[in-house]
Design a protein around this motif. Structure first.
Motif, short mmCIF file in Angstrom:
data_model
loop_
_atom_site.label_atom_id
_atom_site.label_comp_id
_atom_site.label_asym_id
_atom_site.label_seq_id
_atom_site.Cartn_x
_atom_site.Cartn_y
_atom_site.Cartn_z
N PRO A 299 0.85 -1.21 0.00
CA PRO A 299 0.00 0.00 0.00
C PRO A 299 0.87 1.24 0.00
O PRO A 299 1.99 1.23 0.51
CB PRO A 299 -0.79 -0.13 1.31
N PRO A 300 0.38 2.33 -0.58
CA PRO A 300 1.17 3.58 -0.56
C PRO A 300 1.46 4.01 0.88
O PRO A 300 0.59 3.99 1.74
CB PRO A 300 0.25 4.59 -1.26
N CYS A 301 2.71 4.40 1.11
CA CYS A 301 3.10 4.85 2.45
C CYS A 301 4.13 5.97 2.30
O CYS A 301 5.33 5.75 2.45
CB CYS A 301 3.68 3.68 3.26
N ALA A 307 11.58 13.04 7.64
CA ALA A 307 10.97 12.26 8.72
C ALA A 307 11.61 10.87 8.75
O ALA A 307 12.37 10.49 7.86
CB ALA A 307 9.46 12.14 8.51
N VAL A 308 11.29 10.13 9.79
CA VAL A 308 11.87 8.80 9.99
C VAL A 308 10.75 7.77 10.09
O VAL A 308 9.80 7.95 10.87
CB VAL A 308 12.74 8.76 11.27
N ALA A 309 10.85 6.70 9.30
CA ALA A 309 9.89 5.60 9.38
C ALA A 309 10.42 4.56 10.36
O ALA A 309 11.58 4.15 10.28
CB ALA A 309 9.69 4.98 8.00
N GLU A 310 9.55 4.13 11.28
CA GLU A 310 9.95 3.17 12.30
C GLU A 310 8.89 2.08 12.46
O GLU A 310 7.70 2.31 12.17
CB GLU A 310 10.11 3.87 13.65
N TRP A 380 13.78 2.01 8.05
CA TRP A 380 14.37 3.32 7.78
C TRP A 380 14.82 3.43 6.32
O TRP A 380 14.56 4.43 5.65
CB TRP A 380 15.56 3.55 8.71
N LEU A 381 15.44 2.39 5.82
CA LEU A 381 16.03 2.42 4.48
C LEU A 381 14.99 2.31 3.38
O LEU A 381 15.00 3.07 2.40
CB LEU A 381 17.04 1.27 4.34
N ASP A 382 14.06 1.35 3.52
CA ASP A 382 13.11 1.04 2.45
C ASP A 382 11.77 0.65 3.06
O ASP A 382 11.48 -0.54 3.22
CB ASP A 382 13.67 -0.09 1.58
N PRO A 383 10.94 1.64 3.42
CA PRO A 383 9.65 1.32 4.05
C PRO A 383 8.79 0.38 3.22
O PRO A 383 8.09 -0.47 3.77
CB PRO A 383 9.00 2.69 4.21
N ALA A 411 1.82 -1.49 10.74
CA ALA A 411 3.14 -1.91 11.19
C ALA A 411 4.17 -0.79 11.13
O ALA A 411 5.33 -1.01 11.49
CB ALA A 411 3.63 -3.09 10.36
N ILE A 412 3.77 0.39 10.68
CA ILE A 412 4.76 1.47 10.50
C ILE A 412 4.24 2.75 11.15
O ILE A 412 3.04 3.00 11.18
CB ILE A 412 5.04 1.69 8.99
N GLN A 413 5.16 3.52 11.70
CA GLN A 413 4.81 4.85 12.20
C GLN A 413 5.86 5.83 11.71
O GLN A 413 7.05 5.53 11.67
CB GLN A 413 4.70 4.85 13.72
#
Length: 640
Positions: A299-301, A307-310, A380-383, A411-413
């Motif tokens: 899905p698009p994210c 910003a940082v994906a975690e 972080w590298l490839d959401p 699963a991602i914030q």
């Protein structure tokens, strides 16, 4: 987020003149036979609430009486399913199924297989004895279905008596909504390789104890996940008895094997219950081509550049449970074989190609901390790759069982932008990013190894060509994750710390110099002076502190330089001595990252304005120089 069935089905009826195509449509709509029908019916739309499968259905009639062959071919191309009608009292119409109609249908669809149902009309006037029916099957339909695998089934009906007329269109709907071709090879009477691959993933995701068997609890977990209803003890017993009676290797230790699971789904298909197998596959994310659907796995994210994906808390819980599920002896050390088994339902171990240095055979084990660090690195590298891998591993199933929507997006914030964090002077993340810059041989790579020892274990970055490590660090706000990227740069390569990318992607710049090299600190100061502002903190690391410190050739010595500019004093660090452990540097860096360099919104606006005005000012400067040169030239010309 689960793959959905089609919400519209287009059925086209083709066949020789006089076989009763239009009569079938009229009898369906009027629920009675009409002896006077037009040469061809208009297109009919049946609303979804009027069909058993709750899907809008368009029924299209064709006729060579009023249409050219090209028009019929175009309707076949547009259709989802073709009902090829013949007359049971007309042997010539049966013969032409193989000699004319099926080759014509194939030409019309351009080689793409499209489901075809063979519809025998006028059963009220044909021989209905079993012997006659068997003869028709052997003479016409067995050879036809052997040659043309898109022919899924044949149905005998009567537009006059209404016998099985509604079933014709219901079967046509089901042929589209629950296609057989991706699942089953009718000629060989076996599941397709793609179906076996998909069902193997389903089996492994349900095999919670990793013993390659589905016990009663695991079967009920599967049943509840797909159908929201567990099986009774008697029903479980009956299912296993059916498998055991026909599949010798289907039951082992009173549990279902993978072979038994295959057999059960094959049985559903052969008995016409394709909706059961498709319910299973769609619950586990598969589309009609037996690929994980994009909405399910990809899905698009969007993640803003600063910003940082975690991983979210639910993702960390899922990954921890998944790790423990495969750590059978509780040793907190997955062997390589166990790690590969953990990722058996995914295309590959997601960070495998990114590992730069490989451990020796004796070190091929993965702790839980390392496992979670590597997942944070991937996020972080490839959401997108992070989300897709979690989907393959069954995260969506886990989420739905805990009452959520079951989207992998849970699963991602994504953190606040660094711009907003710096405006507030506080960051509330778990992951912080550091750029480690300095001359070659200043000791940077050894610091990466020290961080990786308490985290990723390996150095990463093979895909990007940038050495990277991630590890856990204790801070005043509890354990955090520090990710460090190494840059070996000379004094004239300042863009790594000076451009907007550094401001967007980095929390702290650590400039490393070699305390034993008298020329090292001068280069370090040039890098520090170019660190973008507003942007990351900057800290000096006095590397190789176990060696004898040299007097630096810079105008000011390191401590004096930092004091004059209100910078933190250099942090002595060495990987060769316990007196100056790297962990102290990592803790200082992370503490700085928790409290970003505060700046006002006016500063940010000024910086943006400066970047926008830079090309204009450059142009004006060039113009001014050109004007001065022109005046000097004119003056000299006048004097001469």
């Amino acid at each position: 987020q689960l793959p959905a069935m089609k919400d519209q089905v287009r059925i086209v009826l083709v066949g020789d003149r006089g076989v009763g195509k239009t009569s079938l449509i009229v009898s369906l709509l009027k629920e009675k036979f009409d002896s006077e029908v037009p040469p061809m019916s208009n297109e009919v739309t049946v609303p979804q609430d009027a069909t058993p499968e709750t899907v809008t259905t368009n029924i299209v009639d064709t006729s060579f009486r009023v249409q050219e062959e090209l028009a019929v071919a175009n309707q076949i191309l547009l259709a989802d399913v073709v009902c090829l009608v013949y007359a049971l009292d007309n042997e010539a119409s049966m013969t032409r199924l193989q000699t004319y109609w099926m080759p014509f249908i194939r030409r019309s669809v351009g080689g793409k297989l499209k489901p075809v149902l063979l519809i025998g009309n006028k059963s009220d006037v044909s021989e209905q004895q079993e012997a006659a029916r068997k003869k028709r099957i052997e003479q016409f339909f067995t050879p036809l279905m052997d040659e043309f695998q898109e022919c899924e089934t044949y149905i005998e009906c009567s537009a006059k008596t209404l016998k099985q007329v509604s079933e014709v269109f219901r079967f046509a709907q089901k042929a589209v909504l629950y296609p057989v071709a991706p699942l089953y090879h009718a000629k060989r009477h076996e599941l397709t390789p793609a179906a076996e691959h998909a069902l193997t993933r389903v089996f492994k995701l349900c095999d919670l104890d990793c013993d390659e068997l589905l016990c009663d609890d695991e079967l009920n977990g599967f049943q509840s996940a797909v159908f929201n209803l567990p099986l009774s003890d008697e029903e479980l017993k009956n299912v296993k008895n059916v498998i055991a009676s026909s599949c010798k290797q289907g039951i082992e230790d009173d549990a279902v094997t993978l072979s038994g699971f295959f057999f059960l789904n094959k049985l559903f298909i052969e008995r016409g219950r394709l909706e059961t197998t498709w319910a299973v596959l769609r619950t586990f994310g598969y589309d009609d081509e037996l690929e994980l659907a994009a909405a399910y796995a990809r899905p698009p994210c969007p993640v803003p550049v600063d910003a940082v994906a975690e991983p979210s808390p639910s993702a960390v819980t899922f990954l921890t449970r998944l790790y423990n599920q495969h750590d059978l002896d509780g040793s907190d050390a997955l062997e390589q074989q166990q790690l590969e088994q953990l990722f058996a339902t995914a295309p590959a171990v997601p960070w495998q190609r990114d590992v730069l240095d490989f451990a020796t055979d004796s070190d091929h084990h993965t702790s839980l901390n390392q496992f979670l660090c590597l997942w944070r690195y991937l996020c972080w590298l490839d959401p997108a790759a992070y989300l897709e891998t979690l989907a393959y591993l069954g995260y969506c199933l886990h989420a739905s069982s805990s009452g959520d929507e079951g989207s992998v997006l849970d699963a991602i914030q994504v953190s606040r932008s660094r711009r907003d964090e710096r405006a507030a002077g506080v960051a509330n993340r778990d992951l912080y990013v550091c750029r480690l810059v300095g001359r070659q041989a200043a000791g940077k790579t050894s610091l990466l190894h020290a961080l990786a020892a308490n985290g990723s274990k390996f150095l990463l970055g093979g895909e990007r060509g940038r050495r990277t490590a991630i590890g856990t660090v204790q801070t005043s706000k509890g354990p955090k994750y520090l990710l460090i990227e190494e840059y070996s740069i000379d004094r004239d390569q300042v863009s790594v710390v000076a451009d907007d990318e550094c401001a967007n992607m980095c929390d702290v710049v650590v400039v490393v110099y070699d305390t034993s090299d008298p020329s090292s600190f001068e280069d370090a100061t040039l890098l520090q002076q170019h660190v973008v502002s507003p942007g990351p903190h900057c800290i000096f690391a006095a590397g190789k502190a176990d060696l004898v410190a040299a007097i630096q050739e810079a105008v000011e010595q390191p401590e004096e330089y930092c004091q004059q500019r209100h910078l933190p004093l250099p942090i002595a660090v060495s990987t060769q001595s316990s007196e100056h452990p790297p962990q102290a540097l990592f803790e200082a860096v992370t503490e700085k990252a928790l409290h970003p360099r505060k700046f006002s919104s006016n500063q940010a606006a000024n910086r943006q304005a400066q970047s926008l005005l830079a090309p204009v000012l450059t142009t004006l400067g060039v113009a001014a120089l050109a004007y001065v040169a022109y005046r000097v030239f004119r003056r000299r010309t006048t004097i001469s």
